[in-house]
Design a protein around this motif. Structure first.
Motif, PDB file in Angstrom:
ATOM      1  N   PHE A   1       9.366  13.925  46.411  1.00 43.65           N
ATOM      2  CA  PHE A   1       8.825  13.626  47.740  1.00 43.65           C
ATOM      3  C   PHE A   1       9.267  14.676  48.754  1.00 43.65           C
ATOM      4  CE2 PHE A   1       9.825  11.467  51.856  1.00 43.65           C
ATOM      5  CZ  PHE A   1       8.526  11.515  52.359  1.00 43.65           C
ATOM      6  N   ALA A   2      10.531  15.094  48.698  1.00 44.36           N
ATOM      7  CA  ALA A   2      11.024  16.099  49.644  1.00 44.36           C
ATOM      8  C   ALA A   2      10.231  17.396  49.506  1.00 44.36           C
ATOM      9  CB  ALA A   2      12.515  16.346  49.405  1.00 44.36           C
ATOM     10  N   ARG A   3       9.913  17.781  48.279  1.00 47.54           N
ATOM     11  CA  ARG A   3       9.113  18.989  48.065  1.00 47.54           C
ATOM     12  C   ARG A   3       7.706  18.807  48.652  1.00 47.54           C
ATOM     13  NH1 ARG A   3      10.708  18.881  42.421  1.00 47.54           N
ATOM     14  NH2 ARG A   3      12.612  20.090  42.090  1.00 47.54           N
ATOM     15  N   ALA A   4       7.136  17.641  48.395  1.00 43.64           N
ATOM     16  CA  ALA A   4       5.795  17.372  48.929  1.00 43.64           C
ATOM     17  C   ALA A   4       5.804  17.387  50.453  1.00 43.64           C
ATOM     18  CB  ALA A   4       5.299  16.021  48.406  1.00 43.64           C
ATOM     19  N   LEU A   5       6.886  16.875  51.025  1.00 48.10           N
ATOM     20  CA  LEU A   5       7.001  16.845  52.483  1.00 48.10           C
ATOM     21  C   LEU A   5       7.080  18.261  53.037  1.00 48.10           C
ATOM     22  CD1 LEU A   5       7.224  14.798  54.796  1.00 48.10           C
ATOM     23  CD2 LEU A   5       9.719  14.872  54.532  1.00 48.10           C
TER      24      LEU A   5
ATOM     25  N   LEU B   1      12.918   1.350  58.926  1.00 47.49           N
ATOM     26  CA  LEU B   1      13.102   1.539  57.495  1.00 47.49           C
ATOM     27  C   LEU B   1      11.791   1.506  56.719  1.00 47.49           C
ATOM     28  CD1 LEU B   1      16.329  -0.606  56.934  1.00 47.49           C
ATOM     29  CD2 LEU B   1      16.140   1.889  57.060  1.00 47.49           C
ATOM     30  N   PHE B   2      10.756   0.910  57.305  1.00 50.60           N
ATOM     31  CA  PHE B   2       9.509   0.748  56.559  1.00 50.60           C
ATOM     32  C   PHE B   2       8.377   1.627  57.069  1.00 50.60           C
ATOM     33  CE2 PHE B   2      11.952  -3.188  56.492  1.00 50.60           C
ATOM     34  CZ  PHE B   2      12.116  -3.382  55.124  1.00 50.60           C
ATOM     35  N   VAL B   3       8.581   2.293  58.190  1.00 49.96           N
ATOM     36  CA  VAL B   3       7.510   3.131  58.734  1.00 49.96           C
ATOM     37  C   VAL B   3       7.380   4.393  57.882  1.00 49.96           C
ATOM     38  CG1 VAL B   3       9.025   4.355  60.345  1.00 49.96           C
ATOM     39  CG2 VAL B   3       6.575   4.167  60.824  1.00 49.96           C
ATOM     40  N   PRO B   4       6.165   4.796  57.534  1.00 51.84           N
ATOM     41  CA  PRO B   4       6.003   5.996  56.704  1.00 51.84           C
ATOM     42  C   PRO B   4       6.384   7.266  57.469  1.00 51.84           C
ATOM     43  CG  PRO B   4       4.031   4.608  56.652  1.00 51.84           C
ATOM     44  CD  PRO B   4       4.896   4.093  57.751  1.00 51.84           C
ATOM     45  N   ILE B   5       6.987   8.195  56.751  1.00 50.68           N
ATOM     46  CA  ILE B   5       7.254   9.517  57.319  1.00 50.68           C
ATOM     47  C   ILE B   5       5.954  10.308  57.389  1.00 50.68           C
ATOM     48  CG2 ILE B   5       8.450  11.701  56.938  1.00 50.68           C
ATOM     49  CD1 ILE B   5      10.628  10.103  55.436  1.00 50.68           C
ATOM     50  N   VAL B   6       5.218  10.256  56.289  1.00 44.66           N
ATOM     51  CA  VAL B   6       3.978  11.027  56.189  1.00 44.66           C
ATOM     52  C   VAL B   6       2.865  10.272  56.903  1.00 44.66           C
ATOM     53  CG1 VAL B   6       2.282  12.053  54.645  1.00 44.66           C
ATOM     54  CG2 VAL B   6       4.696  12.010  53.993  1.00 44.66           C
ATOM     55  N   LYS B   7       2.244  10.940  57.839  1.00 51.49           N
ATOM     56  CA  LYS B   7       1.153  10.328  58.602  1.00 51.49           C
ATOM     57  C   LYS B   7      -0.167  10.612  57.886  1.00 51.49           C
ATOM     58  CE  LYS B   7       4.025   9.003  61.784  1.00 51.49           C
ATOM     59  NZ  LYS B   7       5.275   9.463  61.156  1.00 51.49           N
ATOM     60  N   ALA B   8      -0.388   9.896  56.813  1.00 49.77           N
ATOM     61  CA  ALA B   8      -1.632  10.051  56.077  1.00 49.77           C
ATOM     62  C   ALA B   8      -2.755   9.327  56.813  1.00 49.77           C
ATOM     63  CB  ALA B   8      -1.476   9.484  54.668  1.00 49.77           C
ATOM     64  N   SER B   9      -3.973   9.612  56.409  1.00 47.32           N
ATOM     65  CA  SER B   9      -5.106   8.916  57.020  1.00 47.32           C
ATOM     66  C   SER B   9      -4.974   7.423  56.746  1.00 47.32           C
ATOM     67  CB  SER B   9      -6.418   9.448  56.433  1.00 47.32           C
ATOM     68  OG  SER B   9      -6.428   9.304  55.022  1.00 47.32           O
ATOM     69  N   PRO B  10      -5.502   6.599  57.631  1.00 44.97           N
ATOM     70  CA  PRO B  10      -5.355   5.144  57.469  1.00 44.97           C
ATOM     71  C   PRO B  10      -5.846   4.671  56.107  1.00 44.97           C
ATOM     72  CG  PRO B  10      -6.264   5.663  59.622  1.00 44.97           C
ATOM     73  CD  PRO B  10      -6.253   6.945  58.850  1.00 44.97           C
ATOM     74  N   VAL B  11      -5.108   3.736  55.547  1.00 40.95           N
ATOM     75  CA  VAL B  11      -5.486   3.146  54.264  1.00 40.95           C
ATOM     76  C   VAL B  11      -6.606   2.146  54.496  1.00 40.95           C
ATOM     77  CG1 VAL B  11      -4.703   1.656  52.382  1.00 40.95           C
ATOM     78  CG2 VAL B  11      -3.204   3.454  53.267  1.00 40.95           C
TER      79      VAL B  11
ATOM     80  N   LEU C   1      17.491  11.825  54.889  1.00 40.93           N
ATOM     81  CA  LEU C   1      16.223  12.562  54.889  1.00 40.93           C
ATOM     82  C   LEU C   1      15.209  11.885  55.808  1.00 40.93           C
ATOM     83  CD1 LEU C   1      14.132  14.611  53.709  1.00 40.93           C
ATOM     84  CD2 LEU C   1      13.774  12.970  51.846  1.00 40.93           C
ATOM     85  N   LYS C   2      15.133  10.583  55.736  1.00 37.00           N
ATOM     86  CA  LYS C   2      14.159   9.842  56.540  1.00 37.00           C
ATOM     87  C   LYS C   2      14.492   9.950  58.025  1.00 37.00           C
ATOM     88  CE  LYS C   2      11.410   5.693  56.606  1.00 37.00           C
ATOM     89  NZ  LYS C   2      10.849   4.636  55.751  1.00 37.00           N
ATOM     90  N   ARG C   3      15.765   9.815  58.357  1.00 36.78           N
ATOM     91  CA  ARG C   3      16.173   9.914  59.765  1.00 36.78           C
ATOM     92  C   ARG C   3      15.803  11.279  60.343  1.00 36.78           C
ATOM     93  NH1 ARG C   3      19.956  12.464  62.096  1.00 36.78           N
ATOM     94  NH2 ARG C   3      21.096  12.927  60.166  1.00 36.78           N
ATOM     95  N   GLN C   4      16.090  12.324  59.577  1.00 38.20           N
ATOM     96  CA  GLN C   4      15.785  13.669  60.055  1.00 38.20           C
ATOM     97  C   GLN C   4      14.278  13.877  60.194  1.00 38.20           C
ATOM     98  OE1 GLN C   4      17.741  16.082  57.126  1.00 38.20           O
ATOM     99  NE2 GLN C   4      19.805  15.363  57.697  1.00 38.20           N
ATOM    100  N   ALA C   5      13.534  13.392  59.213  1.00 33.70           N
ATOM    101  CA  ALA C   5      12.083  13.583  59.232  1.00 33.70           C
ATOM    102  C   ALA C   5      11.432  12.844  60.398  1.00 33.70           C
ATOM    103  CB  ALA C   5      11.480  13.114  57.912  1.00 33.70           C
ATOM    104  N   LEU C   6      12.006  11.694  60.774  1.00 30.47           N
ATOM    105  CA  LEU C   6      11.458  10.926  61.894  1.00 30.47           C
ATOM    106  C   LEU C   6      11.986  11.420  63.235  1.00 30.47           C
ATOM    107  CD1 LEU C   6      11.616   7.285  60.443  1.00 30.47           C
ATOM    108  CD2 LEU C   6       9.577   8.706  60.754  1.00 30.47           C
ATOM    109  N   GLY C   7      12.948  12.354  63.196  1.00 32.61           N
ATOM    110  CA  GLY C   7      13.498  12.910  64.428  1.00 32.61           C
ATOM    111  C   GLY C   7      14.339  11.935  65.214  1.00 32.61           C
TER     112      GLY C   7
END
Length: 608
Positions: free
Chosen positions: A597-601, A307-317, A292-298
């Motif tokens: 998470f997949a649903r949220a994505l 492995l640690f980079v977020p898929i979801v590009k949320a606003s900076p923490v 799932l992560k590989r596909q989401a990151l293209g």
């Protein structure tokens, strides 16, 4: 006061409000040294009073009380030296102090080496009479029972004395590793979106979460490249540590290093085996997430620095320290006002050394001392969400210690690592639930769900893999199959491929990761992370539901300290760790978290 971004500070430049005040323990190094010298003399003189015989119940009580007094004072001295060293390993006085403490510990152990054999020499019937005749012996009952249980693995007086004189050498491998990695290694600087930034062990996670894949790759390769430059030295140090474990296990008549570590806490070796076997059976569940992560990151394949980079590009923490304390305390509100007030005051006023500095220990820990408050080391970063969860984790340890000290005598306040990690994982789970339940922004909620998945992944997959590797290393040496650096790398690479699956393509240096793991120098420690994570799910779900019985049993767990063996203590709290069902439930929860998470994505994608 937060530190200036991208500019590691020297210890002397950290504001007083952001660091431990060790003067609460001793006013100065000279004061510490004076106390250490007096304790050494007192220990030797007091031990001589009881060294020949323990003929009566009153004598036994007096000996144990005297020993506890010596050990409490030694723990306080050790606490001060340890705290100073971990925040500034570059300081000569701190390093010297630690060496002096090791010598003092060895001297105390040598002086009192007679005590355990003397207790074991008391006939069972006589000890029962002692309990009947002297109520003052009752507070020592748990320790006495444990000492007698360890009888078959305890040497005679001569043997115990010899092992006590050897004690200062036992930690040599860990100290060599720490000196090399924490003090001598330099990782250089990298150009980042916020300017040139020094790469350190404490901020590697920040680099690996950056959206720029080139930067992530550079940080990963630079970091492991530093270990590559010292790989033969580090491999030799690690093998030396394993040999120390094996030597100790043989001397004390254990069947293996694993048996030696688990037996004192009455943890059957099957608990360790069941963990590894159960997680191995469910590896496809993890592999599905990596797909799932590989596909989401293209990406065609994930690299280790992906492995640690977020898929979801949320606003900076951006969570300032004081705000983080508020969130952590709010997430455990069901435990009561007294609990939350104590935790809040501790995190804000003196328990915590907050931010990183040059020479400071990377990561986080909580150190306990019966005569002092808990001491929490953080390397808090406002722009890294994991720092918030680390605060929750370490805050749990601190409260566990706080409750244990107030409900137990010194001889049984120290609880097991298994109990500690279960409690800490409960608090991480409570924080995740609190943040997710209250988040209304679709993208931010998806981001939090992803972080929950990643947190479970780190504990259940990675730490189990490390436990698997560590066990294979010990078994190989114990069975006469010594490892070279090359064969160690081969075993580790095979495990990486097996645990992470077909969607992850590891780099040539990835199989050196095992050389970076400081916990390997405390044998069979890492398995407690996944066991604790799995066991905590049962408790956390009930606490989130504000179940009164669960809250009461959880607080009772904190108060028990070391008064019961961990398997029994956790079972009483509703956390069975010896059953494969515990790990099956954990994996089911992980699968459910991935589904959520997949649903949220999908919701995020549909809105963009």
């Amino acid at each position: 006061m937060k530190p200036e971004a991208g500019k590691p500070k020297r210890r002397r430049d950290i504001p007083t409000s952001d660091k431990w005040d060790t003067t609460r323990l001793y006013a100065s190094h000279d004061s510490w040294l004076g106390h250490a010298n007096r304790l050494r003399q007192s220990s030797e003189a007091t031990a001589q009073l009881f060294a020949d015989t323990i003929p009566t119940a009153d004598t036994l009580v007096s000996a144990l009380d005297a020993y506890d007094h010596i050990m409490m004072e030694a723990e306080k001295l050790r606490h001060y030296a340890f705290l100073n060293l971990t925040v500034d390993a570059l300081d000569h006085t701190n390093r010297r102090q630690q060496e002096l403490m090791l010598q003092l510990d060895a001297a105390i152990e040598e002086a009192w080496s007679f005590l355990t054999p003397s207790i074991l020499a008391i006939p069972e019937e006589t000890l029962r009479h002692y309990y009947r005749d002297s109520p003052r012996l009752q507070p020592h009952s748990v320790r006495l029972e444990r000492i007698r249980r360890l009888g078959p693995h305890t040497l005679d007086r001569t043997g115990q004395h010899l092992m006590a004189t050897y004690g200062a050498l036992a930690d040599a491998s860990h100290r060599a590793f720490s000196a090399l990695v924490q003090t001598d290694m330099v990782f250089g600087k990298l150009e980042t979106p916020v300017g040139s930034k020094a790469l350190e062990r404490s901020n590697l996670s920040w680099f690996l979460r950056q959206p720029d894949r080139t930067l992530r790759a550079a940080a990963y390769q630079r970091y492991l490249g530093a270990f590559d430059a010292h790989k033969h030295t580090l491999a030799t140090i690690y093998r030396g540590s394993i040999h120390q474990d094996i030597y100790q296990s043989k001397i004390h008549h254990y069947t293996s290093s694993r048996d030696m570590v688990l037996y004192p806490d009455a943890v059957d070796e099957s608990v360790h085996s069941t963990l590894i076997e159960s997680i191995r059976k469910r590896l496809p569940t993890f592999h599905a997430y990596f797909a799932l992560k590989r596909q989401a990151l293209g990406l065609d394949r994930l690299k280790p620095y992906d492995l640690f980079v977020p898929i979801v590009k949320a606003s900076p923490v951006h969570i300032p320290y004081d705000e983080a304390v508020g969130l952590v305390c709010a997430s455990v509100s069901m435990l009561g006002r007294d609990f939350c007030d104590t935790l809040e005051q501790g995190l804000l006023d003196g328990w915590v050394d907050r931010y990183g500095n040059v020479g400071k220990h990377s990561g986080a820990f909580t150190a306990s001392c019966y005569l002092s408050d808990p001491a929490v080391l953080l390397n808090y970063k406002e722009d890294v969400l994991q720092s918030l969860f680390t605060m929750a984790h370490e805050g749990a340890h601190a409260m566990h210690t706080w409750y244990s000290i107030r409900h137990n005598p010194f001889s049984r306040y120290a609880y097991s690592i298994l109990e500690a990690e279960t409690v800490a994982n409960v608090h991480e789970r409570l924080l995740a639930s609190y943040l997710i339940d209250r988040e209304t922004d679709v993208q931010r909620k998806a981001f939090l769900l992803e972080q929950q998945v990643e947190g479970m992944l780190a504990k259940l997959l990675r730490q189990t893999m490390l436990a698997d590797f560590e066990h294979q290393m010990h078994c190989g040496e114990e069975e006469g199959r010594p490892f070279t650096l090359e064969t160690m790398r081969s075993v580790y690479r095979d495990l990486l491929v097996h645990y992470y699956g077909p969607d992850v393509d590891f780099d040539p240096l990835s199989d050196l990761e095992f050389l970076t793991i400081g916990h390997f120098y405390q044998a069979y420690y890492v398995y407690t992370y996944p066991v604790g994570a799995a066991a905590s799910l049962v408790l956390a779900d009930k606490l989130v539901a504000h179940d009164p019985e669960a809250i009461e049993s959880y607080l009772a767990l904190l108060k028990r300290g070391g008064s019961r063996y961990p398997v029994d203590s956790l079972a009483a709290a509703g956390c069975p760790i010896g059953s494969s069902g515990t790990y099956e439930k954990a994996m089911d929860e992980f699968a459910q978290a991935v589904t959520a998470f997949a649903r949220a994505l999908e919701n995020v994608s549909s809105r963009t």
